[in-house]
Design a protein around this motif. Sequence first.
Motif, PDB file in Angstrom:
ATOM      1  N   PRO A  18       0.823  -1.213   0.000  1.00  0.00           N
ATOM      2  CA  PRO A  18       0.000   0.000   0.000  1.00  0.00           C
ATOM      3  C   PRO A  18       0.857   1.262   0.000  1.00  0.00           C
ATOM      4  CG  PRO A  18      -0.552  -1.468   1.838  1.00  0.00           C
ATOM      5  CD  PRO A  18       0.691  -1.990   1.225  1.00  0.00           C
ATOM      6  N   LEU A  19       0.251   2.343  -0.460  1.00  0.00           N
ATOM      7  CA  LEU A  19       0.930   3.637  -0.461  1.00  0.00           C
ATOM      8  C   LEU A  19       0.126   4.580   0.422  1.00  0.00           C
ATOM      9  CD1 LEU A  19       3.160   5.401  -1.703  1.00  0.00           C
ATOM     10  CD2 LEU A  19       1.605   5.891  -3.588  1.00  0.00           C
ATOM     11  N   GLU A  20       0.806   5.206   1.378  1.00  0.00           N
ATOM     12  CA  GLU A  20       0.104   6.105   2.298  1.00  0.00           C
ATOM     13  C   GLU A  20       0.265   7.545   1.866  1.00  0.00           C
ATOM     14  OE1 GLU A  20       0.679   5.748   6.592  1.00  0.00           O
ATOM     15  OE2 GLU A  20       1.180   3.641   6.210  1.00  0.00           O
ATOM     16  N   ILE A  21      -0.866   8.246   1.816  1.00  0.00           N
ATOM     17  CA  ILE A  21      -0.817   9.688   1.556  1.00  0.00           C
ATOM     18  C   ILE A  21      -1.630  10.341   2.652  1.00  0.00           C
ATOM     19  CG2 ILE A  21      -1.365  11.508  -0.109  1.00  0.00           C
ATOM     20  CD1 ILE A  21      -1.186   9.320  -2.229  1.00  0.00           C
ATOM     21  N   LEU A 113     -20.103  13.209  -4.400  1.00  0.00           N
ATOM     22  CA  LEU A 113     -18.723  13.571  -4.788  1.00  0.00           C
ATOM     23  C   LEU A 113     -17.826  13.811  -3.578  1.00  0.00           C
ATOM     24  CD1 LEU A 113     -19.363  15.912  -7.861  1.00  0.00           C
ATOM     25  CD2 LEU A 113     -19.070  13.428  -7.787  1.00  0.00           C
ATOM     26  N   LYS A 114     -18.439  14.127  -2.432  1.00  0.00           N
ATOM     27  CA  LYS A 114     -17.606  14.375  -1.241  1.00  0.00           C
ATOM     28  C   LYS A 114     -16.873  13.103  -0.811  1.00  0.00           C
ATOM     29  CE  LYS A 114     -21.085  13.671   2.327  1.00  0.00           C
ATOM     30  NZ  LYS A 114     -22.020  14.296   3.240  1.00  0.00           N
ATOM     31  N   GLN A 115     -17.273  11.961  -1.384  1.00  0.00           N
ATOM     32  CA  GLN A 115     -16.573  10.707  -1.049  1.00  0.00           C
ATOM     33  C   GLN A 115     -15.313  10.503  -1.887  1.00  0.00           C
ATOM     34  OE1 GLN A 115     -19.426   7.286  -0.336  1.00  0.00           O
ATOM     35  NE2 GLN A 115     -20.810   8.817  -1.179  1.00  0.00           N
ATOM     36  N   VAL A 116     -15.004  11.465  -2.754  1.00  0.00           N
ATOM     37  CA  VAL A 116     -13.781  11.356  -3.555  1.00  0.00           C
ATOM     38  C   VAL A 116     -12.567  11.265  -2.623  1.00  0.00           C
ATOM     39  CG1 VAL A 116     -13.367  13.866  -3.747  1.00  0.00           C
ATOM     40  CG2 VAL A 116     -12.652  12.329  -5.597  1.00  0.00           C
ATOM     41  N   SER A 117     -11.517  10.584  -3.088  1.00  0.00           N
ATOM     42  CA  SER A 117     -10.356  10.391  -2.210  1.00  0.00           C
ATOM     43  C   SER A 117      -9.333  11.523  -2.336  1.00  0.00           C
ATOM     44  CB  SER A 117      -9.652   9.083  -2.563  1.00  0.00           C
ATOM     45  OG  SER A 117     -10.558   8.027  -2.604  1.00  0.00           O
ATOM     46  N   ILE A 118      -9.167  12.040  -3.557  1.00  0.00           N
ATOM     47  CA  ILE A 118      -8.089  13.016  -3.831  1.00  0.00           C
ATOM     48  C   ILE A 118      -8.625  14.069  -4.798  1.00  0.00           C
ATOM     49  CG2 ILE A 118      -5.796  13.285  -4.920  1.00  0.00           C
ATOM     50  CD1 ILE A 118      -5.175  10.395  -4.244  1.00  0.00           C
ATOM     51  N   LEU A 119      -8.162  15.312  -4.624  1.00  0.00           N
ATOM     52  CA  LEU A 119      -8.420  16.342  -5.633  1.00  0.00           C
ATOM     53  C   LEU A 119      -7.140  16.505  -6.436  1.00  0.00           C
ATOM     54  CD1 LEU A 119     -11.202  17.665  -5.568  1.00  0.00           C
ATOM     55  CD2 LEU A 119     -10.542  17.202  -3.221  1.00  0.00           C
ATOM     56  N   ASP A 120      -7.232  16.287  -7.742  1.00  0.00           N
ATOM     57  CA  ASP A 120      -6.043  16.349  -8.586  1.00  0.00           C
ATOM     58  C   ASP A 120      -6.107  17.584  -9.478  1.00  0.00           C
ATOM     59  OD1 ASP A 120      -3.610  15.066  -9.672  1.00  0.00           O
ATOM     60  OD2 ASP A 120      -4.781  14.933 -11.518  1.00  0.00           O
ATOM     61  N   ILE A 121      -4.980  18.252  -9.647  1.00  0.00           N
ATOM     62  CA  ILE A 121      -4.950  19.464 -10.478  1.00  0.00           C
ATOM     63  C   ILE A 121      -4.149  19.182 -11.744  1.00  0.00           C
ATOM     64  CG2 ILE A 121      -4.363  21.913 -10.556  1.00  0.00           C
ATOM     65  CD1 ILE A 121      -4.427  21.847  -7.468  1.00  0.00           C
ATOM     66  N   PRO A 163      -6.427  14.832   0.480  1.00  0.00           N
ATOM     67  CA  PRO A 163      -5.167  15.277  -0.102  1.00  0.00           C
ATOM     68  C   PRO A 163      -5.333  15.863  -1.505  1.00  0.00           C
ATOM     69  CG  PRO A 163      -5.256  12.875   0.010  1.00  0.00           C
ATOM     70  CD  PRO A 163      -6.543  13.383   0.590  1.00  0.00           C
ATOM     71  N   VAL A 164      -4.385  16.729  -1.853  1.00  0.00           N
ATOM     72  CA  VAL A 164      -4.373  17.347  -3.183  1.00  0.00           C
ATOM     73  C   VAL A 164      -3.166  16.814  -3.935  1.00  0.00           C
ATOM     74  CG1 VAL A 164      -4.114  19.554  -4.402  1.00  0.00           C
ATOM     75  CG2 VAL A 164      -5.506  19.419  -2.319  1.00  0.00           C
ATOM     76  N   SER A 165      -3.372  16.453  -5.188  1.00  0.00           N
ATOM     77  CA  SER A 165      -2.245  15.993  -6.020  1.00  0.00           C
ATOM     78  C   SER A 165      -2.151  16.859  -7.259  1.00  0.00           C
ATOM     79  CB  SER A 165      -2.428  14.520  -6.412  1.00  0.00           C
ATOM     80  OG  SER A 165      -3.605  14.354  -7.169  1.00  0.00           O
ATOM     81  N   VAL A 166      -0.988  16.813  -7.903  1.00  0.00           N
ATOM     82  CA  VAL A 166      -0.778  17.626  -9.114  1.00  0.00           C
ATOM     83  C   VAL A 166      -0.188  16.738 -10.195  1.00  0.00           C
ATOM     84  CG1 VAL A 166       0.358  19.666 -10.078  1.00  0.00           C
ATOM     85  CG2 VAL A 166      -0.323  19.668  -7.681  1.00  0.00           C
ATOM     86  N   LYS A 167      -0.725  16.866 -11.409  1.00  0.00           N
ATOM     87  CA  LYS A 167      -0.144  16.112 -12.531  1.00  0.00           C
ATOM     88  C   LYS A 167       0.580  17.094 -13.440  1.00  0.00           C
ATOM     89  CE  LYS A 167      -1.012  12.558 -15.953  1.00  0.00           C
ATOM     90  NZ  LYS A 167      -1.374  13.131 -17.257  1.00  0.00           N
ATOM     91  N   ILE A 168       1.856  16.823 -13.643  1.00  0.00           N
ATOM     92  CA  ILE A 168       2.702  17.748 -14.403  1.00  0.00           C
ATOM     93  C   ILE A 168       3.354  17.013 -15.585  1.00  0.00           C
ATOM     94  CG2 ILE A 168       3.202  19.112 -12.339  1.00  0.00           C
ATOM     95  CD1 ILE A 168       5.972  17.838 -12.223  1.00  0.00           C
ATOM     96  N   ILE A 223       7.359  13.927  -1.042  1.00  0.00           N
ATOM     97  CA  ILE A 223       6.041  13.293  -1.184  1.00  0.00           C
ATOM     98  C   ILE A 223       6.132  12.200  -2.260  1.00  0.00           C
ATOM     99  CG2 ILE A 223       4.648  15.230  -0.391  1.00  0.00           C
ATOM    100  CD1 ILE A 223       4.406  16.202  -3.255  1.00  0.00           C
ATOM    101  N   PRO A 224       5.159  11.261  -2.289  1.00  0.00           N
ATOM    102  CA  PRO A 224       5.215  10.213  -3.310  1.00  0.00           C
ATOM    103  C   PRO A 224       5.100  10.767  -4.735  1.00  0.00           C
ATOM    104  CG  PRO A 224       3.626   9.660  -1.592  1.00  0.00           C
ATOM    105  CD  PRO A 224       4.044  11.072  -1.351  1.00  0.00           C
ATOM    106  N   VAL A 225       5.781  10.102  -5.647  1.00  0.00           N
ATOM    107  CA  VAL A 225       5.758  10.483  -7.060  1.00  0.00           C
ATOM    108  C   VAL A 225       5.326   9.264  -7.881  1.00  0.00           C
ATOM    109  CG1 VAL A 225       7.172  11.207  -9.040  1.00  0.00           C
ATOM    110  CG2 VAL A 225       7.611  12.176  -6.761  1.00  0.00           C
ATOM    111  N   TYR A 226       4.319   9.479  -8.722  1.00  0.00           N
ATOM    112  CA  TYR A 226       3.930   8.453  -9.696  1.00  0.00           C
ATOM    113  C   TYR A 226       4.626   8.785 -11.015  1.00  0.00           C
ATOM    114  CZ  TYR A 226       0.100   6.263  -7.059  1.00  0.00           C
ATOM    115  OH  TYR A 226      -0.646   5.563  -6.139  1.00  0.00           O
TER     116      TYR A 226
END
Length: 343
Positions: A18-21, A113-121, A163-168, A223-226
């Motif tokens: 597992p990956l913890e965020i 939608l409030k059950q979403v796990s992550i907000l991604d930008i 948590p918030v994530s960003v895709k770059i 932080i973790p990187v995919y």
Amino acid sequence: MQKEKLNINGIRNYLRTPLEIGNLIIKNRLALAPLAGTSEVVFRSICSEYNVGLTTTELVSVRGICYDPTLKRNYQYLVIDPDKENTVAIQLFGHDPADFKLATEIILQHPILKQVSILDINMGCPMKKVIKTGAGSALMKSPDLAQRIVQAVSEVADKYNKPVSVKIRSGWDQDSLNAPKFAKLMEDAGAKLITIHARTRNQMYSGQADWNIIAQVVNQVSIPVYGNGDLTDIVSILRMYQQTNCSGFAIGRAAQGNPWIFTKILDPDFELTNQEWLTVINRHVSCMIEKLGDEAIAISKMRAQLSAYLKGKRHASKARNVIMQCTTKQQLFEILQQIVAAH
Ligand SMILES: Cc1cc2nc3c(=O)[nH]c(=O)nc-3n(C[C@H](O)[C@H](O)[C@H](O)COP(=O)(O)O)c2cc1C
């Protein structure tokens, strides 16, 4: 961090960890990369059944959400199914921190939608209509604004413990490979996870992804990187891990018409039977018809995906031509049955 030397079995074991965020635990390290036109709720649910750890919606405009606070028009793109999906992120694009803030509030106050796990930008989209507004990969040229956007989303998301994530991308072009520095700025602004598609904006989707930049991003942030770009199987995942030491692996195009790819990667004994192939397509088509409420519209919207399911099949090009004319599920399955009979 010292890189572990892993073989194929070792990387499989690593993928299964597992990956913890923050408070969030993602069950494994495989992700479906966001794919406009593909990564909607039905496809994501099928990928979840085939053991993907994390999925992301198609990109949705924050300005569009702000103009549509009851989500009448945008819900079909945002919809998630927490009962059938593993960890899911909603991906937002835009250029104005105020839009991001309001859109995040609207999403996190919505009963489902409030059950979403992550907000991604989204800071990676290369399309002209997106970048001309200063959104998507154009944000990699405006790190201050990008930081303010991450802060705006985090400010709201923190209240809901999301948590918030960003895709770059690697950068705008070959002369501005700023992903490592940029990723650090995103972390400083509150991002808890980075996904990097190892191509520049100018490369769009062509040429080979250069994974060296993923290693540089991993070294720059805590932080973790995919890692993302050109992953197709366990061998490419092992190579990316050895080259970058990334925490997770996001698969895009190789999952199109191939949602079982995640189980295939995790389980060396997995073989998809012809019957299972038909069953998955049947379920995908049936759920899309139910979602869209019209058989012909659903099938026409699914043409690219149906074509992807035929990849590698005998008589695929002939079948593709027939599928382009299909308007009913019955017509579609007649041709798919013929494909199975030829195998
Ligand atoms: C048809 C298509 C749609 C995409 N839509 C999105 C999207 O909505 N949001 C996003 O961040 N990336 C999007 N991407 C980029 C993918 O997430 C991924 O970064 C890219 O395809 C590279 O990964 P791959 O080599 O595994 O396909 C899209 C790519 C394709 C081909």
